[in-house]
Design an enzyme around this catalytic site. Structure first.
Site, mmCIF file in Angstrom:
data_model
loop_
_atom_site.group_PDB
_atom_site.id
_atom_site.type_symbol
_atom_site.label_atom_id
_atom_site.label_comp_id
_atom_site.label_asym_id
_atom_site.label_seq_id
_atom_site.Cartn_x
_atom_site.Cartn_y
_atom_site.Cartn_z
ATOM 1 N N GLY A 24 17.384 -18.192 -42.656
ATOM 2 C CA GLY A 24 17.845 -16.806 -42.577
ATOM 3 C C GLY A 24 18.880 -16.481 -43.646
ATOM 4 O O GLY A 24 19.383 -17.358 -44.347
ATOM 5 N N SER B 10 24.891 -11.851 -33.314
ATOM 6 C CA SER B 10 25.406 -10.708 -32.540
ATOM 7 C C SER B 10 24.461 -10.401 -31.378
ATOM 8 O O SER B 10 23.332 -10.880 -31.336
ATOM 9 C CB SER B 10 25.564 -9.487 -33.451
ATOM 10 O OG SER B 10 24.393 -9.259 -34.188
ATOM 11 N N ALA C 140 32.134 -15.177 -32.961
ATOM 12 C CA ALA C 140 32.806 -14.204 -33.831
ATOM 13 C C ALA C 140 31.812 -13.137 -34.275
ATOM 14 O O ALA C 140 30.886 -13.437 -35.035
ATOM 15 C CB ALA C 140 33.405 -14.897 -35.051
ATOM 16 N N HIS D 10 24.474 -0.862 -42.340
ATOM 17 C CA HIS D 10 23.901 -2.182 -42.623
ATOM 18 C C HIS D 10 22.561 -2.068 -43.354
ATOM 19 O O HIS D 10 21.923 -1.020 -43.352
ATOM 20 C CB HIS D 10 23.683 -2.970 -41.322
ATOM 21 C CG HIS D 10 24.949 -3.573 -40.785
ATOM 22 N ND1 HIS D 10 25.839 -2.863 -40.011
ATOM 23 C CD2 HIS D 10 25.476 -4.827 -40.916
ATOM 24 C CE1 HIS D 10 26.864 -3.644 -39.688
ATOM 25 N NE2 HIS D 10 26.657 -4.840 -40.221
ATOM 26 N N HIS D 11 22.154 -3.212 -43.913
ATOM 27 C CA HIS D 11 20.833 -3.378 -44.528
ATOM 28 C C HIS D 11 19.725 -3.033 -43.520
ATOM 29 O O HIS D 11 19.942 -3.129 -42.300
ATOM 30 C CB HIS D 11 20.676 -4.820 -45.028
ATOM 31 C CG HIS D 11 20.842 -5.849 -43.935
ATOM 32 N ND1 HIS D 11 19.771 -6.363 -43.236
ATOM 33 C CD2 HIS D 11 21.948 -6.436 -43.390
ATOM 34 C CE1 HIS D 11 20.202 -7.224 -42.331
ATOM 35 N NE2 HIS D 11 21.522 -7.286 -42.401
ATOM 36 N N LYS E 108 18.309 -5.396 -40.441
ATOM 37 C CA LYS E 108 19.101 -5.723 -39.251
ATOM 38 C C LYS E 108 18.380 -5.231 -37.999
ATOM 39 O O LYS E 108 17.943 -4.089 -37.937
ATOM 40 C CB LYS E 108 20.503 -5.091 -39.338
ATOM 41 C CG LYS E 108 21.387 -5.460 -38.172
ATOM 42 C CD LYS E 108 22.858 -5.144 -38.449
ATOM 43 C CE LYS E 108 23.758 -5.454 -37.259
ATOM 44 N NZ LYS E 108 23.745 -6.873 -36.862
ATOM 45 N N GLY F 211 27.470 -5.886 -33.760
ATOM 46 C CA GLY F 211 28.448 -6.597 -32.929
ATOM 47 C C GLY F 211 29.864 -6.248 -33.358
ATOM 48 O O GLY F 211 30.777 -6.144 -32.526
HETATM 49 N N1 LIG Z 1 29.265 -12.977 -37.373
HETATM 50 C C1 LIG Z 1 29.026 -12.596 -38.617
HETATM 51 O O1 LIG Z 1 29.939 -12.571 -39.475
HETATM 52 C C2 LIG Z 1 27.642 -12.213 -39.011
HETATM 53 C C3 LIG Z 1 26.681 -12.188 -38.051
HETATM 54 N N2 LIG Z 1 25.403 -11.875 -38.386
HETATM 55 C C4 LIG Z 1 24.426 -11.974 -37.310
HETATM 56 O O2 LIG Z 1 23.727 -13.205 -37.504
HETATM 57 C C5 LIG Z 1 22.393 -13.087 -37.009
HETATM 58 C C6 LIG Z 1 21.417 -13.508 -38.096
HETATM 59 O O3 LIG Z 1 21.508 -12.591 -39.156
HETATM 60 P P1 LIG Z 1 20.633 -12.814 -40.474
HETATM 61 O O4 LIG Z 1 20.901 -14.158 -41.044
HETATM 62 O O5 LIG Z 1 20.843 -11.610 -41.309
HETATM 63 O O6 LIG Z 1 19.169 -12.780 -39.843
HETATM 64 P P2 LIG Z 1 17.815 -13.441 -40.407
HETATM 65 O O7 LIG Z 1 16.712 -12.742 -39.713
HETATM 66 O O8 LIG Z 1 17.846 -13.451 -41.898
HETATM 67 O O9 LIG Z 1 17.915 -14.959 -39.919
HETATM 68 C C7 LIG Z 1 17.660 -15.402 -38.621
HETATM 69 C C8 LIG Z 1 16.902 -16.703 -38.742
HETATM 70 O O10 LIG Z 1 16.848 -17.314 -37.454
HETATM 71 C C9 LIG Z 1 15.549 -17.876 -37.340
HETATM 72 N N3 LIG Z 1 15.239 -18.173 -35.950
HETATM 73 C C10 LIG Z 1 14.669 -17.377 -35.007
HETATM 74 N N4 LIG Z 1 14.532 -18.037 -33.848
HETATM 75 C C11 LIG Z 1 15.036 -19.274 -34.067
HETATM 76 C C12 LIG Z 1 15.189 -20.444 -33.271
HETATM 77 N N5 LIG Z 1 14.761 -20.472 -32.000
HETATM 78 N N6 LIG Z 1 15.746 -21.542 -33.820
HETATM 79 C C13 LIG Z 1 16.167 -21.547 -35.088
HETATM 80 N N7 LIG Z 1 16.024 -20.487 -35.929
HETATM 81 C C14 LIG Z 1 15.478 -19.370 -35.402
HETATM 82 C C15 LIG Z 1 14.643 -16.848 -37.975
HETATM 83 O O11 LIG Z 1 13.377 -17.400 -38.291
HETATM 84 P P3 LIG Z 1 12.061 -16.437 -38.238
HETATM 85 O O12 LIG Z 1 12.305 -15.381 -39.245
HETATM 86 O O13 LIG Z 1 10.939 -17.368 -38.537
HETATM 87 O O14 LIG Z 1 12.008 -15.895 -36.818
HETATM 88 C C16 LIG Z 1 15.463 -16.519 -39.224
HETATM 89 O O15 LIG Z 1 15.201 -17.434 -40.260
HETATM 90 C C17 LIG Z 1 22.248 -11.639 -36.538
HETATM 91 O O16 LIG Z 1 22.487 -11.593 -35.159
HETATM 92 C C18 LIG Z 1 23.363 -10.916 -37.286
HETATM 93 O O17 LIG Z 1 23.800 -9.763 -36.624
HETATM 94 C C19 LIG Z 1 25.046 -11.553 -39.661
HETATM 95 C C20 LIG Z 1 25.984 -11.526 -40.649
HETATM 96 C C21 LIG Z 1 27.378 -11.853 -40.409
HETATM 97 O O1 LIG Z 2 23.316 -8.346 -39.305
HETATM 98 C C1 LIG Z 2 24.255 -8.335 -40.146
HETATM 99 O O2 LIG Z 2 24.055 -8.316 -41.363
HETATM 100 C C2 LIG Z 2 25.643 -8.380 -39.652
HETATM 101 N N1 LIG Z 2 25.826 -8.537 -38.369
HETATM 102 C C3 LIG Z 2 27.080 -8.659 -37.713
HETATM 103 C C4 LIG Z 2 27.260 -7.536 -36.726
HETATM 104 O O3 LIG Z 2 26.298 -7.176 -36.009
HETATM 105 O O4 LIG Z 2 28.372 -7.007 -36.637
HETATM 106 C C5 LIG Z 2 28.223 -8.851 -38.673
HETATM 107 C C6 LIG Z 2 28.098 -8.092 -39.956
HETATM 108 O O5 LIG Z 2 28.312 -6.747 -39.703
HETATM 109 C C7 LIG Z 2 26.760 -8.335 -40.608
#
Ligand SMILES: NC(=O)C1=CN([C@@H]2O[C@H](COP(=O)(O)OP(=O)(O)OC[C@H]3O[C@@H](n4cnc5c(N)ncnc54)[C@H](OP(=O)(O)O)[C@@H]3O)[C@@H](O)[C@H]2O)C=CC1
Ligand SMILES: O=C(O)C1=N[C@H](C(=O)O)C[C@H](O)C1
Length: 269
Positions: A16, A104, A128, A158-159, A162, A168
C-alpha cells in the site's frame, strides 16, 4: 554500556501507499529492522520481490498468527483497512506484539475495547489517526482555539483513492475540539438543505466536509468564525514522507508503554 538491539518491526499492508513508505523508512533506519510483512497475497515471497520496495529478505506472511509465532516481532505497524486492521490488532494483543496502528476507521467503542484488553495485559500500543507532526499540532491548536471560537467547520481534503470519509484525522480533531467547545448547533436555526449533504457531516453541531480529488495527498483546514474575524488552521501533507517522523517516533515510544494510547498528541512532549 551495551548497544541496544534494533527494534524488530512487522508491517501489514506492505504494497500500500503507507505500508511501502514505512518499509522504505525502516530500511533506512539502523535502529529498526524489518522482521516480516503481512499481506493477504504473496505468501512466502520476500519483501524485496515486491515492486518499488527495497531489497529486503524479510518474508511475507498471509497468516498473521504464523508471522508472529515464527518471527516474534516487537512491534506491528498496520496500514491496511478497518476490517484487516482490527483482526491484526486483535492478533497482536494475543501474541503480545506491540501494535502501532495508522489505519483509520476505528470507532471509539473499538478503541475502548482494545484499551481494556491491553491494560489487562499491560501491553503498550498506539492508534494514531495521523502521524504527521504538523497535523497533530493543528489538532492541539484547534482544541485551544475552540474555547474562544465555538463556531467551527472542518474541511478535510484527500486523494481520490481514499476509501473512508470523513478522515480519521477530522474525527479526532472534532473529538479534541469537543473537549473545550461549549456544545452548540451551528448555522441558522431554521437552515435547511435543498441538496442533501450540502452542510456536510454533523458532529456535536460542528460540520465536517470531505473533498476527494486527484492531485491531493492529505490536507485539513479548521475554520473558526467569530464576530468580524476568521481563524484558519491548515495543514498539508505534500508527501507521505510527512508521516514517517511520527511512525518512527511511535515505534520507539511504544517499546516503553504499558497501555494503548489513542492519538500521537498524548505522547508528544
Ligand atoms: N495514521 C496516518 O498517519 C495515516 C493513515 N492512513 C490510513 O492508512 C490506511 C491505508 O492507507 P493507504 O496506504 O493509503 O491505503 P492502500 O490502499 O494504498 O494500502 C492498503 C494496503 O493494505 C492491503 N491489505 C488489505 N487487506 C489486507 C490484509 N488482510 N492484510 C494485509 N494487507 C492487506 C491492501 O492490499 P489490496 O489492495 O490487495 O487489498 C493494500 O495494499 C487507511 O486507513 C488510511 O486512512 C493513511 C495515511 C496516513
Ligand atoms: O487515507 C489517507 O491518505 C490518510 N488517512 C488518515 C486519515 O483518515 O485521517 C491520515 C491522513 O489524513 C491520510
Amino acid at each position: 554500556m551495551a548497544e541496544e538491539r534494533p527494534i524488530r518491526v512487522a508491517v501489514a499492508g506492505p504494497r500500500g501507499r503507507m505500508g511501502s513508505e514505512t518499509i522504505r523508512m525502516i530500511a533506512s533506519a539502523p535502529e529498526f529492522i524489518l522482521a516480516a510483512a503481512v499481506d493477504h497475497g504473496h505468501d512466502g515471497e520476500r519483501v524485496g520481490s515486491l515492486p518499488g520496495l527495497p531489497e529486503l529478505d524479510a518474508r511475507i506472511y498471509a497468516d498473521i498468527a504464523d508471522c508472529f509465532s515464527v518471527e516474534e516481532p516487537d512491534v506491528l505497524i498496520d496500514f491496511t483497512n478497518p476490517e484487516a486492521g482490527k483482526r491484526n490488532l486483535q492478533s497482536a494483543i494475543e501474541f503480545g506484539v506491540r501494535p502501532v496502528i495508522g489505519t483509520s476507521g476505528f470507532s471509539n467503542e473499538d478503541v475502548a475495547d482494545y484499551q481494556k484488553q491491553m491494560a489487562d495485559k499491560k501491553l503498550g500500543g498506539i492508534i494514531a489517526p495521523n502521524f504527521a507532526i504538523g497535523a497533530v499540532l493543528v489538532m492541539k491548536f484547534s482544541q485551544m482555539a475552540a474555547k474562544y471560537f465555538p463556531d467551527v467547520e472542518i474541511i478535510e481534503l484527500h486523494h481520490d483513492k481514499k476509501k473512508d470519509a470523513p478522515s480519521g484525522t477530522a474525527v479526532k480533531t472534532a473529538e479534541l475540539i469537543e473537549k473545550t467547545r461549549q456544545p452548540k448547533k451551528q448555522g441558522a436555526p431554521d437552515e435547511r438543505e435543498t441538496l442533501k449533504g450540502a452542510r456536510g457531516a454533523d458532529i456535536d453541531g460542528m460540520r465536517i466536509h470531505s473533498v476527494r480529488l486527484p492531485g491531493l495527498i492529505a490536507h485539513q483546514e479548521v475554520l473558526f468564525g467569530g464576530k468580524g474575524e476568521l481563524l484558519t488552521l491548515r495543514h498539508d501533507s505534500m508527501d507521505r514522507a510527512s508521516f514517517m517522523t511520527g511512525v518512527g517516533f511511535a515505534i520507539k515510544e511504544v517499546m516503553s508503554l504499558d497501555s494503548l494510547v489513542y492519538g500521537l498528541e498524548n505522547i508528544l512532549n
